[in-house]
Design an enzyme around this catalytic site. Sequence first.
Site: not given
Length: 324
Positions: A194, A204, A232, A247
């Site tokens: 991400k 948001r 990750e 993402k």
Amino acid sequence: MLRRPRRNRKSQGIRDMVEETRLSVKDFIFPLFLIDGINQKVEVASMPGIFRLSLDLMLKEIEECLTLGIKAFDIFPAYPETKKDKFATESYNPDTFYLKAIQKIKTTFPEAVVMTDVAMDPYSSDGHDGLVHDGKILNDETLEILGKMSLAQAQAGADILGPSDMMDGRVGYIRSILDEHGYTDVSIMSYTAKYASAFYGPFRDALDSAPKMGDKKTYQMDPANYYEALIEADLDTEEGADFLMVKPALAYLDVIRLLEDNSNLPIAAYNVSGEYAMIKASAQKGWLDGERAMLESLLSIKRAGAKVILSYFAKEFGLLEKNR
């Protein structure tokens, strides 16, 4: 010339036969925004055609989507500031509207796959995905909160948890909490890569969850980094993730391919709010053919290697397929 590749492009029928990548409604998870109340439908100004819905209207939306063949939904809650605090305690309050809604959706539509968001920002008065102390995001202390949140969502009936916080070790921590309490069948779709992206703005707006101070660059990934995604991915796999997510999607197609080529887990990609808004705004201006741009962008995400696509275009794609 013995070889003429155009022969395989000469008609729609032949092009359909030899196409290498095919989109299906089965590929999609449809993100939905939930608000408290009854008969509430509020359009997200920066996301034309996308609404915040109260539970009664969301149930109708899910029913419509199921008839189109869309079976999976990622539910995001929008909370008023009065419900937020530093420790995101509302996230695991058993009487909170989000957890009650998950339970109602699963009992009404047991065939639906319900995914939830695991992060502090919808409930945090600081607007961050982790616990803030003296301007610093505390990693290990955040895990305890995420664990409580995850357990509450599993108890409410969630099929897939989506840790979107990017704290180190959170997948393993959540997996251990779930297994300890008997929720071994609840899946984890980790937000593995991400990025600290400019493309999250409309989301948001939808949740009123922007940080009150600073930014998210100490925990979300640097857009300049590519191979870091493998670190990750390896960690999330070792810790028990069932899916790995990239993402945003369109600006990180190379990362989707990187994970697809180096992992045996299904790769998901989030076609985020800003990517949706760009196409919608351009189409409204008449600068792009919105339908063609939608299809081309979704196809590129799948072609890059995503098995699962989270997209605000999911219902629009389903309606298009139904009417073909």
